[in-house]
Design a protein around this motif. Structure first.
Motif, PDB file in Angstrom:
ATOM      1  N   ASP A 193       0.603  -1.664  -0.127  1.00 48.37           N
ATOM      2  CA  ASP A 193      -0.097   0.179  -0.454  1.00 48.37           C
ATOM      3  C   ASP A 193       1.084   0.865   0.109  1.00 48.37           C
ATOM      4  O   ASP A 193       0.436   2.445  -0.923  1.00 48.37           O
ATOM      5  CB  ASP A 193      -0.723  -0.366   1.336  1.00 48.37           C
ATOM      6  N   GLN A 194       1.563   1.113   1.141  1.00 47.01           N
ATOM      7  CA  GLN A 194       2.320   2.466   0.743  1.00 47.01           C
ATOM      8  C   GLN A 194       3.244   2.955  -0.219  1.00 47.01           C
ATOM      9  O   GLN A 194       3.396   4.062  -0.428  1.00 47.01           O
ATOM     10  CB  GLN A 194       3.562   2.257   2.273  1.00 47.01           C
ATOM     11  N   ASP A 195       3.991   1.870  -1.253  1.00 49.82           N
ATOM     12  CA  ASP A 195       5.231   1.882  -1.460  1.00 49.82           C
ATOM     13  C   ASP A 195       4.104   1.880  -3.072  1.00 49.82           C
ATOM     14  O   ASP A 195       4.626   2.777  -3.858  1.00 49.82           O
ATOM     15  CB  ASP A 195       5.652   0.109  -2.517  1.00 49.82           C
ATOM     16  N   LEU A 196       2.884   2.132  -2.910  1.00 53.28           N
ATOM     17  CA  LEU A 196       2.097   2.574  -4.261  1.00 53.28           C
ATOM     18  C   LEU A 196       1.517   3.668  -4.000  1.00 53.28           C
ATOM     19  O   LEU A 196       1.332   5.236  -4.820  1.00 53.28           O
ATOM     20  CB  LEU A 196       0.086   1.709  -4.367  1.00 53.28           C
ATOM     21  N   GLY A 201       2.203   9.661  -5.544  1.00 52.42           N
ATOM     22  CA  GLY A 201       2.760  10.895  -4.629  1.00 52.42           C
ATOM     23  C   GLY A 201       3.977  11.636  -5.933  1.00 52.42           C
ATOM     24  O   GLY A 201       3.781  12.703  -5.806  1.00 52.42           O
ATOM     25  N   ASP A 202       4.485  10.656  -6.288  1.00 51.24           N
ATOM     26  CA  ASP A 202       5.915  10.779  -6.399  1.00 51.24           C
ATOM     27  C   ASP A 202       5.128  11.445  -8.204  1.00 51.24           C
ATOM     28  O   ASP A 202       6.123  12.241  -8.442  1.00 51.24           O
ATOM     29  CB  ASP A 202       6.602   9.820  -7.322  1.00 51.24           C
ATOM     30  N   ALA A 203       4.119  10.035  -8.669  1.00 53.51           N
ATOM     31  CA  ALA A 203       3.893  10.667 -10.165  1.00 53.51           C
ATOM     32  C   ALA A 203       3.261  12.033 -10.342  1.00 53.51           C
ATOM     33  O   ALA A 203       3.128  13.011 -10.806  1.00 53.51           O
ATOM     34  CB  ALA A 203       2.929   9.997 -10.368  1.00 53.51           C
ATOM     35  N   LEU A 207       4.076  16.257 -12.416  1.00 50.74           N
ATOM     36  CA  LEU A 207       2.999  16.456 -13.247  1.00 50.74           C
ATOM     37  C   LEU A 207       3.749  18.375 -13.426  1.00 50.74           C
ATOM     38  O   LEU A 207       3.869  19.385 -12.458  1.00 50.74           O
ATOM     39  CB  LEU A 207       1.329  16.855 -12.719  1.00 50.74           C
ATOM     40  N   PRO A 208       2.981  19.086 -14.221  1.00 52.06           N
ATOM     41  CA  PRO A 208       3.302  20.787 -14.526  1.00 52.06           C
ATOM     42  C   PRO A 208       1.896  21.230 -13.621  1.00 52.06           C
ATOM     43  O   PRO A 208       1.286  21.020 -13.050  1.00 52.06           O
ATOM     44  CB  PRO A 208       2.598  20.674 -15.806  1.00 52.06           C
ATOM     45  N   GLU A 209       2.793  22.274 -13.252  1.00 53.58           N
ATOM     46  CA  GLU A 209       2.269  22.961 -12.391  1.00 53.58           C
ATOM     47  C   GLU A 209       0.343  23.489 -11.860  1.00 53.58           C
ATOM     48  O   GLU A 209       0.052  22.531 -11.057  1.00 53.58           O
ATOM     49  CB  GLU A 209       3.008  24.605 -11.723  1.00 53.58           C
ATOM     50  N   ARG A 210       0.246  23.763 -12.803  1.00 53.87           N
ATOM     51  CA  ARG A 210      -1.348  23.825 -13.282  1.00 53.87           C
ATOM     52  C   ARG A 210      -1.983  22.296 -12.807  1.00 53.87           C
ATOM     53  O   ARG A 210      -2.940  22.474 -12.291  1.00 53.87           O
ATOM     54  CB  ARG A 210      -1.731  24.342 -14.466  1.00 53.87           C
ATOM     55  N   GLU A 211      -1.442  21.280 -13.329  1.00 55.54           N
ATOM     56  CA  GLU A 211      -2.063  19.872 -13.336  1.00 55.54           C
ATOM     57  C   GLU A 211      -2.375  19.644 -11.619  1.00 55.54           C
ATOM     58  O   GLU A 211      -3.124  19.135 -11.883  1.00 55.54           O
ATOM     59  CB  GLU A 211      -1.817  18.936 -14.829  1.00 55.54           C
ATOM     60  N   LYS A 212      -0.401  19.893 -11.665  1.00 62.62           N
ATOM     61  CA  LYS A 212      -0.833  19.321 -10.061  1.00 62.62           C
ATOM     62  C   LYS A 212      -1.890  20.245  -9.304  1.00 62.62           C
ATOM     63  O   LYS A 212      -2.876  19.729  -8.375  1.00 62.62           O
ATOM     64  CB  LYS A 212       0.624  19.782  -9.678  1.00 62.62           C
ATOM     65  N   VAL A 213      -2.361  21.624  -9.539  1.00 62.10           N
ATOM     66  CA  VAL A 213      -3.166  22.021  -8.584  1.00 62.10           C
ATOM     67  C   VAL A 213      -4.888  21.490  -9.669  1.00 62.10           C
ATOM     68  O   VAL A 213      -5.484  21.321  -8.089  1.00 62.10           O
ATOM     69  CB  VAL A 213      -3.110  23.975  -9.677  1.00 62.10           C
ATOM     70  N   VAL A 214      -4.595  21.451 -10.663  1.00 62.79           N
ATOM     71  CA  VAL A 214      -6.239  20.522 -10.640  1.00 62.79           C
ATOM     72  C   VAL A 214      -6.462  19.735 -10.073  1.00 62.79           C
ATOM     73  O   VAL A 214      -7.316  19.618  -9.332  1.00 62.79           O
ATOM     74  CB  VAL A 214      -6.248  20.244 -11.926  1.00 62.79           C
ATOM     75  N   ILE A 215      -5.196  18.398 -10.229  1.00 61.47           N
ATOM     76  CA  ILE A 215      -5.638  17.323  -9.175  1.00 61.47           C
ATOM     77  C   ILE A 215      -5.648  17.651  -7.947  1.00 61.47           C
ATOM     78  O   ILE A 215      -6.631  17.350  -6.555  1.00 61.47           O
ATOM     79  CB  ILE A 215      -4.044  16.385  -9.169  1.00 61.47           C
TER      80      ILE A 215
END
Length: 262
Positions: A193-196, A201-203, A207-215
């Motif tokens: 669970d933690q590995d996944l 989290g790393d993926a 992400l590009p900043e705007r996509e990270k904000v959307v998520i």
């Protein structure tokens, strides 16, 4: 002989349901949490074509809520609402998949975009731009963005499904379902669970900043795509495109990571 009043307190309802199989308690727990179904159905409906009725989604979600009430263990250190939302969303998505309402061409396009993104990211060592994606796909930027809007209606996978597993019957269940007792968790399951979660989290961080904000706004702040558009100063359609790109990037990266591990 006086009739004992029927309980409405949730703790007492859970006690009666688990100890006595009290059907009144079961019905009350379902009714008290029914607003969760409408909330989840509304969020999913916003990403689907107009011909998909929200009322149908609600009926599918009620099946998930009932299942959640039947299977929830109050002794776990997990809020029922958190547990139920996962099951409600899963029931709705399972029903939509069984109906196969998404055209094959759209599914194929989504896979092509995922594959192209993965190849470009591997070659460029960064997230490709819309222009680079369009060029690799052999289409205009406008056509690529239109494809994202079509794919967004087919992308009903929630982010938390990326760390779901299959139970013995083959059904997709949350990892919350696999924890038997918080005081005696399976170390192997905890590590997996933690590995996944670390991979996801790393993926997300890549992400590009705007996509990270959307998520962050969509999955953690529970904003709608319209509200996210207002925050970013873009249209709801553009917010939908950003969300779709982010989810496709995440899926491509996780699939790539799994391939590397294999």
């Amino acid at each position: 002989m006086p009739v004992e009043p029927r309980p409405t307190d949730q703790r007492e309802l859970w006690r009666r349901l688990r100890a006595d199989k009290d059907q009144y308690a079961r019905e009350q727990l379902v009714l008290q949490h029914a607003p969760l179904v409408k909330w989840v159905a509304g969020r999913i409906a916003a990403t689907l074509p107009p011909h998909v009725e929200e009322g149908d989604l609600i009926s599918y979600g009620m099946v998930g809520l009932t299942s959640a009430v039947d299977r929830f263990d109050p002794s776990r250190d997990v809020r029922f609402e958190t547990y139920a939302v996962t099951r409600i969303r899963g029931a709705i998505i399972d029903e939509l998949r069984s109906q196969d309402w998404v055209p094959r061409s759209v599914r194929a396009r989504a896979r092509e975009i995922e594959r192209t993104h993965s190849q470009l990211e591997h070659r460029l060592h960064r997230a490709p731009t819309d222009e680079e994606m369009a060029d690799a796909l052999g289409v205009t930027v406008r056509d690529f963005q239109d494809s994202l809007l079509q794919v967004s209606q087919a992308t009903v996978h929630a982010l938390d499904e990326m760390w779901s597993v299959s139970d013995a019957s083959g059904d997709q269940v949350s990892l919350l379902d696999t924890i038997e007792d918080e005081r005696a968790e399976d170390p192997e399951a905890m590590l997996a669970d933690q590995d996944l979660r670390d991979q996801v989290g790393d993926a997300i961080q890549r992400l590009p900043e705007r996509e990270k904000v959307v998520i962050a706004l969509y999955y953690y702040e529970n904003l709608t795509l319209r509200e996210i558009g207002e925050v970013l100063g873009v249209t709801e359609s553009r917010a939908s495109q950003l969300h779709t790109k982010a989810v496709l990037r995440l899926r491509a990266r996780l699939a790539g990571g799994e391939a590397e591990l294999a």
